[in-house]
Write a protein that holds these residues in place. Structure first.
Motif, mmCIF file in Angstrom:
data_model
loop_
_atom_site.group_PDB
_atom_site.id
_atom_site.type_symbol
_atom_site.label_atom_id
_atom_site.label_comp_id
_atom_site.label_asym_id
_atom_site.label_seq_id
_atom_site.Cartn_x
_atom_site.Cartn_y
_atom_site.Cartn_z
ATOM 1 N N HIS A 49 35.352 33.671 56.931
ATOM 2 C CA HIS A 49 35.221 32.716 55.816
ATOM 3 C C HIS A 49 35.758 33.289 54.501
ATOM 4 N N LEU A 50 35.365 34.525 54.189
ATOM 5 C CA LEU A 50 35.806 35.077 52.895
ATOM 6 C C LEU A 50 37.332 35.149 52.804
ATOM 7 N N PRO A 51 38.034 35.685 53.829
ATOM 8 C CA PRO A 51 39.506 35.687 53.720
ATOM 9 C C PRO A 51 40.097 34.282 53.683
ATOM 10 N N ALA A 52 39.536 33.339 54.454
ATOM 11 C CA ALA A 52 40.105 31.977 54.473
ATOM 12 C C ALA A 52 39.937 31.303 53.112
ATOM 13 N N VAL A 53 38.769 31.467 52.503
ATOM 14 C CA VAL A 53 38.530 30.846 51.191
ATOM 15 C C VAL A 53 39.437 31.494 50.140
ATOM 16 N N ALA A 54 39.575 32.827 50.219
ATOM 17 C CA ALA A 54 40.428 33.537 49.242
ATOM 18 C C ALA A 54 41.880 33.065 49.336
ATOM 19 N N GLY A 55 42.293 32.657 50.533
ATOM 20 C CA GLY A 55 43.689 32.247 50.725
ATOM 21 C C GLY A 55 43.917 30.758 50.563
ATOM 22 N N ASP A 56 42.892 30.005 50.160
ATOM 23 C CA ASP A 56 43.029 28.552 50.066
ATOM 24 C C ASP A 56 42.960 28.125 48.602
ATOM 25 N N ALA A 57 44.059 27.572 48.114
ATOM 26 C CA ALA A 57 44.133 27.187 46.701
ATOM 27 C C ALA A 57 43.203 26.024 46.377
ATOM 28 N N GLY A 58 42.645 25.386 47.403
ATOM 29 C CA GLY A 58 41.763 24.248 47.162
ATOM 30 C C GLY A 58 40.323 24.641 46.868
ATOM 31 N N PHE A 59 40.024 25.939 47.026
ATOM 32 C CA PHE A 59 38.636 26.382 46.844
ATOM 33 C C PHE A 59 38.556 27.557 45.871
ATOM 34 N N GLU A 60 37.420 27.606 45.182
ATOM 35 C CA GLU A 60 37.117 28.765 44.346
ATOM 36 C C GLU A 60 35.710 29.227 44.747
ATOM 37 N N LEU A 61 35.604 30.432 45.240
ATOM 38 C CA LEU A 61 34.279 30.946 45.606
ATOM 39 C C LEU A 61 33.524 31.281 44.330
ATOM 40 N N VAL A 62 32.388 30.610 44.101
ATOM 41 C CA VAL A 62 31.665 30.827 42.839
ATOM 42 C C VAL A 62 30.283 31.441 43.046
ATOM 43 N N ALA A 63 29.821 31.518 44.309
ATOM 44 C CA ALA A 63 28.492 32.108 44.534
ATOM 45 C C ALA A 63 28.339 32.466 46.004
ATOM 46 N N ALA A 64 27.428 33.412 46.261
ATOM 47 C CA ALA A 64 27.047 33.746 47.632
ATOM 48 C C ALA A 64 25.527 33.678 47.718
ATOM 49 N N VAL A 65 25.044 33.224 48.886
ATOM 50 C CA VAL A 65 23.602 33.113 49.097
ATOM 51 C C VAL A 65 23.266 33.829 50.392
ATOM 52 N N SER A 66 22.441 34.882 50.307
ATOM 53 C CA SER A 66 22.064 35.639 51.496
ATOM 54 C C SER A 66 20.881 36.512 51.139
ATOM 55 N N ARG A 67 20.004 36.750 52.125
ATOM 56 C CA ARG A 67 18.822 37.552 51.817
ATOM 57 C C ARG A 67 19.198 39.012 51.606
ATOM 58 N N ASN A 68 20.152 39.492 52.393
ATOM 59 C CA ASN A 68 20.541 40.901 52.337
ATOM 60 C C ASN A 68 22.023 41.107 52.016
ATOM 61 N N GLY A 69 22.856 40.258 52.575
ATOM 62 C CA GLY A 69 24.291 40.411 52.374
ATOM 63 C C GLY A 69 24.696 40.078 50.948
ATOM 64 N N ARG A 70 25.804 40.672 50.485
ATOM 65 C CA ARG A 70 26.303 40.410 49.130
ATOM 66 C C ARG A 70 27.808 40.247 49.157
ATOM 67 N N VAL A 71 28.318 39.487 48.203
ATOM 68 C CA VAL A 71 29.760 39.373 48.012
ATOM 69 C C VAL A 71 30.060 39.872 46.604
ATOM 70 N N GLU A 72 30.967 40.828 46.518
ATOM 71 C CA GLU A 72 31.329 41.382 45.205
ATOM 72 C C GLU A 72 32.080 40.340 44.383
ATOM 73 N N GLY A 73 31.847 40.354 43.086
ATOM 74 C CA GLY A 73 32.668 39.546 42.178
ATOM 75 C C GLY A 73 32.149 38.152 41.915
ATOM 76 N N VAL A 74 31.057 37.758 42.577
ATOM 77 C CA VAL A 74 30.456 36.446 42.295
ATOM 78 C C VAL A 74 28.941 36.632 42.170
ATOM 79 N N PRO A 75 28.256 35.699 41.499
ATOM 80 C CA PRO A 75 26.794 35.788 41.459
ATOM 81 C C PRO A 75 26.210 35.651 42.867
ATOM 82 N N ASN A 76 25.191 36.475 43.168
ATOM 83 C CA ASN A 76 24.543 36.441 44.483
ATOM 84 C C ASN A 76 23.110 35.951 44.334
ATOM 85 N N PHE A 77 22.680 35.130 45.277
ATOM 86 C CA PHE A 77 21.324 34.566 45.272
ATOM 87 C C PHE A 77 20.706 34.822 46.638
ATOM 88 N N THR A 78 19.358 34.953 46.665
ATOM 89 C CA THR A 78 18.724 35.236 47.958
ATOM 90 C C THR A 78 18.367 33.972 48.722
#
Ligand code: NAP
Length: 309
Positions: free
Chosen positions: A20-49
């Protein structure tokens, strides 16, 4: 809504990171603005549990893509629709058929798109296989989908728990392909499911299906395959034999490899999601999940040795 869809990715585990992360990064139609996970994190965006925290934050979101295991996804999708967001679901789309039907209704009421994805349908050989099979008479078909659970699902205890689908987690990918390429309808006639002692989902299964009440279709799913892996579909017709190998990536007619193309399974999913949102539509085909549910309803069950990851 801005031109690029502001996306939150939920459930930062294996498939979120691998695809998902590589596909979203390569798609001009989407901007990743947040990640939601209890333990996992994505660098560069706000993370929520959890999703409630994301909703409370007031961050502008257009859509969520849910990459958590199927049990629990229904509640998250319902929260997302209530927040006014579009929803993309990893396969299988939920833990029960009724909950996914409920989400379809909720999407309609909310005026938002629901996309129940089947990534294997976007493998490179699948469209050409569907085209070639059009108008041909199916004589019989066989599916062999045998993979090593420890390689592809390392430590994923949830997958062998009730609702995790066990070997149907990969097997449903094969069913998503055959339901898309065969011209007629598939019905389950019988099944044999093998459960490891103490586990709630099967580690192996054999299905007897019938295509258009005429042609037998067998499926052999096994999670215990070490060494070379098998993700093959063979379809015999009145005009030759079609084979899809490597999960649908390669297509063969009478032993001769055919041209296959595609932009990649997950890039194709995100492209389709953007199209659905733009068109105000949903896409929720439950045929693969119905066959799996029928296997749980009708299948004979046997127990085998306990399994440890
Ligand atoms: P995974 O590695 O276990 O990741 C799922 C993530 O969801 C976990 O890391 C976990 O992150 C979060 N989560 C939320 N609630 C959870 C719960 N109750 N139990 C376990 N995790 C929970 O699984 P995955 O392989 O990415 O699979 C997720 C979905 O993608 C499944 O539906 C699967 O069929 C599909 N998929 C997987 C593959 C593959 O090759 N693995 C391929 C295609 C599709 P936190 O702990 O941070 O919350």
């Amino acid at each position: 809504m801005s031109q690029r869809l502001k996306l939150a990715l939920v459930g930062i585990g294996k498939i979120a990171r691998d695809q998902h992360l590589p596909a979203v990064a390569g798609d001009a139609g989407f901007e990743l603005v947040a990640a939601v996970s209890r333990n996992g994190r994505v660098e560069g965006v706000p993370n929520f549990t959890d999703l409630a925290a994301l909703i409370e934050s007031g961050l502008e979101i257009d859509a969520v893509s849910l990459c958590t295991p199927p049990v629990g996804r229904h509640h998250m999708a319902a929260q997302a629709f209530a927040a006014g967001w579009h929803v993309m679901l990893e396969k299988p789309p939920g833990a029960t058929l009724a909950e996914v039907h409920g989400l379809e209704a909720q999407a309609q009421v909310a005026g938002r798109s629901l996309f129940a994805t089947w990534h294997s349908r976007h493998a490179a050989g699948v469209d050409a296989a569907r085209t070639w099979l059009t108008g041909k008479r199916i004589r019989c078909a066989s599916i062999v989908w045998r993979e090593d659970i420890r390689v592809w699902h390392p430590g994923q205890e949830w997958i062998l728990a009730a609702g995790g689908l066990g070997v149907f987690d990969p097997g449903i990918n094969a069913l998503s392909i055959v339901t898309a390429i065969l011209p007629g309808a598939l019905r389950l006639g019988g099944a044999r499911l093998v459960f490891p002692a103490g586990r709630g989902s099967p580690i192996a299964a054999k299905l007897d299906l019938v295509h258009d009440e005429a042609a037998p279709v067998s499926a052999d799913f096994d999670f215990r395959q070490t060494g070379p892996q098998s993700w093959d579909i063979t379809i015999e017709t009145d005009a030759g034999t079609l084979m899809l190998t490597e999960g649908g990536a390669r297509l063969w007619i009478d032993g001769v490899e055919q041209a296959a193309d595609g932009i990649g399974e997950y890039p194709a999913l995100y492209r389709r999601f953007a199209q659905l949102v733009a068109a105000g539509q949903s896409d929720c085909d439950l045929r693969p999940m119905t066959l799996v549910a029928d296997a749980f309803l009708l299948g004979e069950r046997t127990e085998t040795d306990p399994f440890a990851f």
